[in-house]
Scaffold this active site. Structure first.
Site, PDB file in Angstrom:
ATOM      1  N   LYS A 286     -13.248 -13.369  64.788  1.00 22.40           N
ATOM      2  CA  LYS A 286     -12.713 -12.198  64.534  1.00 22.40           C
ATOM      3  C   LYS A 286     -13.187 -12.221  62.747  1.00 22.40           C
ATOM      4  CE  LYS A 286      -8.682 -11.413  67.115  1.00 22.40           C
ATOM      5  NZ  LYS A 286      -7.229 -11.230  67.254  1.00 22.40           N
ATOM      6  N   GLU A 372       4.595  -9.467  79.304  1.00 29.48           N
ATOM      7  CA  GLU A 372       5.852  -8.789  79.021  1.00 29.48           C
ATOM      8  C   GLU A 372       6.645  -9.000  80.228  1.00 29.48           C
ATOM      9  OE1 GLU A 372       2.656  -6.510  76.696  1.00 29.48           O
ATOM     10  OE2 GLU A 372       2.879  -7.264  78.645  1.00 29.48           O
ATOM     11  N   ARG A 400       5.954  -2.264  80.702  1.00 31.67           N
ATOM     12  CA  ARG A 400       5.207  -3.215  81.533  1.00 31.67           C
ATOM     13  C   ARG A 400       6.218  -4.524  82.294  1.00 31.67           C
ATOM     14  NH1 ARG A 400      -0.685  -3.736  79.146  1.00 31.67           N
ATOM     15  NH2 ARG A 400      -0.583  -5.775  80.474  1.00 31.67           N
TER      16      ARG A 400
END
Length: 643
Positions: A286, A372, A400
């Protein structure tokens, strides 16, 4: 000699780069990285993840025939280089700006975005659907379908459900696992690149197919043993046994920043005729190529405008604390006196403020990853054993875990507390992240307590109320951004369940607000009073149980009742209307006006402009009240520019 034309200036669409040499593609990647950094310094957005896939974006578009070949980016945080390469460079500095490009992939924006994204872990499912559709239509030549998914998204069960299905169906699909944090791979280098090129080559795949056919001539136990031996041999060399067991042909890991490694492997996968799902494992970093982002990836995942040279992000002027930080303060205060309080979040500790809770109570904070559904049932299990779990989650992401909320929490009346951050409109993230539906989908839940504080001090009381509820589930919603600047107590005081409050008394019009639109309701009352229309303003605090005594009083003593909420139709206003219908209030002539979000998606913009578009400002309240009285209003609303 005049300077050479930059490679990026020679690219309008991906077809333009398919005759470039590897050295030219390397130069293109360098220029693309610089363009991405410069763009996000102006617009803000997801920088670190986009920088991590620059070479991968170049390689995919150089090798595959996009847009005919379908390229799906999971979540979409990393799609900025992709947008620059696919005909949108001239608009890239409108990213996340009013009327500009979305911060995520969007089907309506470009044919190079075959599937919209913003919530995680959907790419493999969508890609498999496209691959099967291709097979059913018997397309010739068969298009490739490529799904790029990050390691974080791989933590969600949906990704594994899709992989399990894909492995069983044997439909040709290429999944690229962009691994920048899993640390599941052995060292990446020349040997790994060599092995990846070898096992993805047509000759190796043909040999493997030949061996498989020969093995079928053996007795079944020997065939099974031979197949497992080959899978595990490659698994030991590459680390891909898990994916092999799911039915994928695994290749990797390779350096996702080395085009000399990426290009031949991608070509091999493109040219193979294996009718099975393939997974290429690439390892990236990243923030690659921008020192500040490399040094602090978490701070550069999502950034505000920043100075390219120093990396310093533009800071907003000091203001009131955010609702997120106030929630953290309130929860810490409750946890100091209740050792059973625990905090749970699905991969959003910083976004929900629970990183602060974790510093204070490291053993009582649980980040379960992008999961979730698991987060909700995990919290239910803790509640069943006497703990007091707070599940902190963005409103849009709680969607979700809806079945788990119904089946595992509500049906068992377990005291899980849902702290729903980012309720209502959310600014630059747009419709994909707006918390528009929580009041609607929570309203039918029997026994659930549903609250919405009107300011940050009320949020502290709301947290204290939820902490005190130990016999049923509860939920409270609060918006993104700064509070109102009111004074905060050291600790909240629990409310009486199902009781609202009246802040201003009037005689003709009543405004009943749920949540942070209360300030606009009070401002509207001031303007209406100046016009001779005295107005009562009340704060409902609770959507459920509804304060029916308060609602009846407002209905009986006023000609007009207006409700206002920053949520979709079917929520608070609908609950009030349901009660009024059954009590006969409408039969007695009450004029009722429920103000909600409109029945359309509201695109990314400044929060103030979004609220104007939604029709939820004080002036909108005034107009509705005056029209109900019979006074026509004509007012032009001017959108507020993004800040």
């Amino acid at each position: 000699m005049p300077p050479a034309t930059p490679m990026l200036d020679r690219v309008t669409f991906p077809a333009d780069l398919r005759n470039f040499s590897t050295e030219q593609l390397k130069q293109l990647a360098d220029e693309l990285r610089a363009e991405t950094i410069d763009t996000v310094s102006v617009t803000g957005g997801h920088l670190g993840s986009s920088l991590g896939v620059v070479e991968l974006s170049v390689a995919i578009h150089a090798v595959f025939d996009t847009p005919r070949d379908r390229l799906i980016w999971d979540v979409g945080h990393q799609c900025y280089p992709h947008k620059i390469l696919t005909g949108r460079r001239d608009r890239i500095r409108t990213l996340r700006q009013p009327g500009g490009l979305s911060g995520f992939t969007r089907r309506s924006e470009s044919e190079y975005d075959p599937f919209g994204a913003a919530h995680s872990s959907t790419s493999i499912s969508a890609g498999l659907g496209m691959a099967v559709a291709r097979d059913l239509k018997k397309e010739e030549p068969a298009r490739n379908v490529i799904a790029v998914i990050g390691d974080g998204s791989m933590s969600a069960g949906m990704a594994y459900e899709a992989m399990n299905n894909a492995g069983a169906m044997k439909s040709r699909l290429i999944v690229i696992l962009n691994d920048n944090d899993m640390s599941i791979a052995p060292p990446v280098g020349a040997m790994s690149a060599y092995l990846s090129a070898l096992i993805s080559s047509r000759s190796f795949l043909s040999l493997r197919d030949f061996a498989a056919k020969m093995a079928k001539r053996f007795p079944r136990p020997i065939e099974r043993t031979a197949r497992k031996a080959e899978e595990y041999a490659r698994g030991i060399l590459t680390g891909g046994t898990l994916f092999e067991e799911l039915g994928f042909y695994y290749v990797g890991p390779i350096d996702g920043h080395n085009l000399e490694h990426l290009l031949p492997v991608l070509r091999n996968l493109r040219d193979s005729d294996v009718q099975a799902p393939l997974l290429l494992h690439v390892v990236t970093q990243k923030g690659k190529g921008y020192a500040p982002a490399e040094a602090a990836g978490d701070k550069y995942h999502g950034v505000s405008k920043f100075n390219v040279i120093t990396g310093e992000q533009k800071k907003a002027p000091p203001g009131p604390p955010t609702y997120t930080n106030v929630f953290a303060k309130a929860l810490i205060a409750e946890a100091e006196s209740n050792q059973n309080i625990v905090a749970i979040t699905p991969a959003m500790p910083g976004g929900t403020g629970l990183d602060k809770f974790a510093k204070k109570f490291p053993d009582r904070m649980f980040d379960v990853g992008i999961a979730e559904q698991h987060a909700v049932t995990f919290a239910a299990g803790m509640a069943a054993e006497g703990m007091a779990p707070f599940c902190a989650i963005y409103s849009t992401f709680l969607q979700r875990g809806y079945d788990q909320l119904v089946h595992d929490v509500v049906l068992q009346s377990l005291p899980v507390r849902f702290a729903m951050d980012r309720a209502g409109l959310v600014g630059a993230d747009g419709a994909t992240h707006a918390g528009a539906y929580d009041l609607c989908y929570l309203s039918p839940m029997p026994g659930m307590v549903i609250m919405a504080p009107s300011d940050e001090a009320e949020l502290m009381h709301c947290v204290a109320t939820a902490a005190a509820i130990d016999d049923r589930p509860s939920a409270f919603r609060y918006p993104r951004g700064e509070g109102m600047g009111v004074a905060l107590p050291d600790r909240g005081t629990p409310w009486e369940i199902g009781k609202g409050r009246v802040l201003r008394e009037g005689s003709r019009i009543a405004i009943l607000s749920l949540g942070t639109r209360l300030a606009e309701a009070l401002a509207a009352a001031d303007e209406l009073a100046a016009k001779g229309l005295t107005t009562t303003v009340a704060d409902a605090r609770f959507m459920k149980p509804l304060d029916t005594t308060l609602v009846d009083r407002l209905a009986q003593n006023h000609e007009i009742l207006i409700t206002i909420e920053e949520g979709a139709a079917g929520g608070f206003g609908a609950a009030v209307a349901h009660h009024l219908a059954w009590t006969g209030a409408f039969d007695k002539g009450l004029k009722f006006r429920p103000m909600t979000l409109p029945d359309r998606l509201i695109d990314h913009n400044s929060p103030a402009a979004q609220l104007i578009e939604a029709g939820l400002t004080a002036q909108h309240v005034v107009n509705h009240a005056m029209n109900a009285v019979g006074i026509q209003t004509f007012h032009d609303f001017v959108a507020v520019p993004a800040q």
